[in-house]
Design a protein around this motif. Structure first.
Motif, PDB file in Angstrom:
ATOM      1  N   ASP A 140     -81.239 -15.688  20.329  1.00 60.27           N
ATOM      2  CA  ASP A 140     -81.158 -15.959  21.464  1.00 60.27           C
ATOM      3  C   ASP A 140     -82.224 -16.843  22.293  1.00 60.27           C
ATOM      4  O   ASP A 140     -83.129 -16.977  22.454  1.00 60.27           O
ATOM      5  CB  ASP A 140     -81.224 -15.201  22.509  1.00 60.27           C
ATOM      6  N   LEU A 141     -81.584 -18.154  22.004  1.00 66.07           N
ATOM      7  CA  LEU A 141     -82.559 -19.703  22.479  1.00 66.07           C
ATOM      8  C   LEU A 141     -82.826 -19.919  24.509  1.00 66.07           C
ATOM      9  O   LEU A 141     -81.911 -19.919  24.613  1.00 66.07           O
ATOM     10  CB  LEU A 141     -82.520 -20.664  21.909  1.00 66.07           C
ATOM     11  N   ALA A 142     -83.628 -20.019  24.706  1.00 63.44           N
ATOM     12  CA  ALA A 142     -83.765 -20.829  26.521  1.00 63.44           C
ATOM     13  C   ALA A 142     -85.057 -20.877  26.332  1.00 63.44           C
ATOM     14  O   ALA A 142     -86.201 -21.179  25.808  1.00 63.44           O
ATOM     15  CB  ALA A 142     -83.307 -19.794  27.042  1.00 63.44           C
ATOM     16  N   PRO A 143     -85.632 -21.878  27.454  1.00 67.62           N
ATOM     17  CA  PRO A 143     -86.799 -22.652  27.649  1.00 67.62           C
ATOM     18  C   PRO A 143     -87.882 -21.433  27.837  1.00 67.62           C
ATOM     19  O   PRO A 143     -87.252 -20.518  27.961  1.00 67.62           O
ATOM     20  CB  PRO A 143     -87.141 -23.229  28.647  1.00 67.62           C
ATOM     21  N   GLY A 144     -88.450 -21.148  26.534  1.00 68.33           N
ATOM     22  CA  GLY A 144     -89.873 -19.959  26.161  1.00 68.33           C
ATOM     23  C   GLY A 144     -89.273 -18.998  25.971  1.00 68.33           C
ATOM     24  O   GLY A 144     -90.025 -17.928  26.050  1.00 68.33           O
ATOM     25  N   LYS A 145     -88.010 -18.942  24.809  1.00 73.47           N
ATOM     26  CA  LYS A 145     -87.600 -17.829  24.948  1.00 73.47           C
ATOM     27  C   LYS A 145     -86.312 -18.061  23.264  1.00 73.47           C
ATOM     28  O   LYS A 145     -86.236 -18.930  23.376  1.00 73.47           O
ATOM     29  CB  LYS A 145     -86.845 -17.056  25.583  1.00 73.47           C
ATOM     30  N   ALA A 146     -86.992 -17.123  22.170  1.00 68.21           N
ATOM     31  CA  ALA A 146     -86.125 -17.329  21.344  1.00 68.21           C
ATOM     32  C   ALA A 146     -86.420 -15.875  19.936  1.00 68.21           C
ATOM     33  O   ALA A 146     -87.630 -15.552  19.777  1.00 68.21           O
ATOM     34  CB  ALA A 146     -87.068 -18.289  19.822  1.00 68.21           C
ATOM     35  N   GLU A 147     -85.340 -15.322  20.564  1.00 68.15           N
ATOM     36  CA  GLU A 147     -85.615 -13.464  20.923  1.00 68.15           C
ATOM     37  C   GLU A 147     -84.249 -13.682  19.955  1.00 68.15           C
ATOM     38  O   GLU A 147     -82.486 -13.397  20.164  1.00 68.15           O
ATOM     39  CB  GLU A 147     -85.679 -12.840  21.624  1.00 68.15           C
ATOM     40  N   TRP A 148     -84.111 -13.135  18.375  1.00 69.14           N
ATOM     41  CA  TRP A 148     -83.412 -12.524  17.566  1.00 69.14           C
ATOM     42  C   TRP A 148     -82.795 -10.965  17.507  1.00 69.14           C
ATOM     43  O   TRP A 148     -83.312 -10.468  18.312  1.00 69.14           O
ATOM     44  CB  TRP A 148     -83.310 -11.623  15.886  1.00 69.14           C
ATOM     45  N   VAL A 149     -81.518 -11.280  18.329  1.00 66.08           N
ATOM     46  CA  VAL A 149     -80.974  -9.753  19.087  1.00 66.08           C
ATOM     47  C   VAL A 149     -80.561  -8.530  17.655  1.00 66.08           C
ATOM     48  O   VAL A 149     -79.801  -9.064  16.921  1.00 66.08           O
ATOM     49  CB  VAL A 149     -79.030 -10.684  19.230  1.00 66.08           C
ATOM     50  N   HIS A 150     -81.190  -7.627  17.913  1.00 68.50           N
ATOM     51  CA  HIS A 150     -81.125  -6.563  16.688  1.00 68.50           C
ATOM     52  C   HIS A 150     -80.811  -5.539  17.910  1.00 68.50           C
ATOM     53  O   HIS A 150     -81.557  -4.679  18.045  1.00 68.50           O
ATOM     54  CB  HIS A 150     -82.441  -6.405  16.377  1.00 68.50           C
ATOM     55  N   PRO A 151     -79.469  -5.026  17.806  1.00 67.24           N
ATOM     56  CA  PRO A 151     -78.469  -4.210  18.859  1.00 67.24           C
ATOM     57  C   PRO A 151     -79.613  -2.221  18.639  1.00 67.24           C
ATOM     58  O   PRO A 151     -79.148  -2.741  17.653  1.00 67.24           O
ATOM     59  CB  PRO A 151     -77.803  -4.054  19.577  1.00 67.24           C
TER      60      PRO A 151
END
Lengths: 81, 143
Positions: free
Chosen positions: B123-134
């Motif tokens: 998940d990419l947004a300004p200041g964010k780059a997070e793998w989604v692992h439910p």
């Protein structure tokens, strides 16, 4: 010569380890591979604990045997779609 | 048909491909990149797969759907790489003689795909780059 197994890594596990594929001391079951991974990458231990492991492209239970010729992959919780 | 692609998904062609003379119903599901989840902004998603296993699991889902419902054809396509908001990440098309089976089979196929196919999104947004692992612990370890 010590035997090793290669484990493919994906997504957050790949980034935490800094590698697409890691060579681990050979263990004879899926559970052993999981333990070895967590020792090598303590920063990823929580993710490894909740990940599945695939052997030759199929999800494998903890007791499933593994050998140096198997293709092993750590499958963190999936998020396709 | 099952496919992993890097180019945009042609859902019109994919829908046409499942049409059959004996099928009075076609259901196509499209998954698209959403701009907001809860109060979190997304500008793009980066998809990664374990390709041979992902395709194998998608084939198993198609086989399962054919065994459970009397359908004409089923197609599953997932896109990989970086997708902007609004782009199509996944498409499932099912034809069947009747709509009840087409809807049920399509719903089952996309639900199973999201549960078992080894594909991941970041998940990419300004200041964010997070793998989604439910279900995985969040925070620590996100790059």
């Amino acid at each position: 010569m010590p035997m090793t197994v290669a484990v493919r890594l994906f997504a957050r596990a790949r980034e935490l380890a800094g590698a697409d594929v890691v060579e681990l001391a050979a263990r004879d079951t899926v559970a052993g591979v999981r333990e070895e991974l967590a020792v090598r990458y303590p920063q990823a231990a929580a993710l490894i604990a909740c990940s599945a492991i695939a052997v030759n492209g199929e999800y494998a239970a903890d007791g499933h045997p593994v050998g140096p010729d198997d293709e092993i992959a750590l499958i963190p919780p999936v998020s396709g779609g | 048909m099952v496919r992993l692609v890097r180019e945009p998904i042609d859902f019109t062609a994919l829908t046409e491909a499942v049409r059959r003379p004996g099928c009075g119903a076609v259901v196509t599901f499209l998954g698209t990149v959403r701009d907001v989840t809860g109060d979190e902004l997304t500008v793009a998603l980066e998809y990664e797969a374990y390709p041979p296993m992902a395709e194998r699991k998608m084939h198993e889902i198609a086989d399962d759907v054919r065994a459970r419902w009397p359908i004409g054809a089923v197609t599953l396509v997932h896109r990989l790489g970086r997708l902007e908001v609004g782009e199509i990440s996944v498409a499932v098309a099912v034809s069947a003689p009747h709509r009840t089976d087409a809807f049920a089979a399509c719903r089952h196929a996309i639900d199973r795909l999201k549960e078992v196919v080894p594909i991941w999104k970041k998940d990419l947004a300004p200041g964010k780059a997070e793998w989604v692992h439910p279900g995985a612990p969040t925070g620590a370890g996100n790059a």
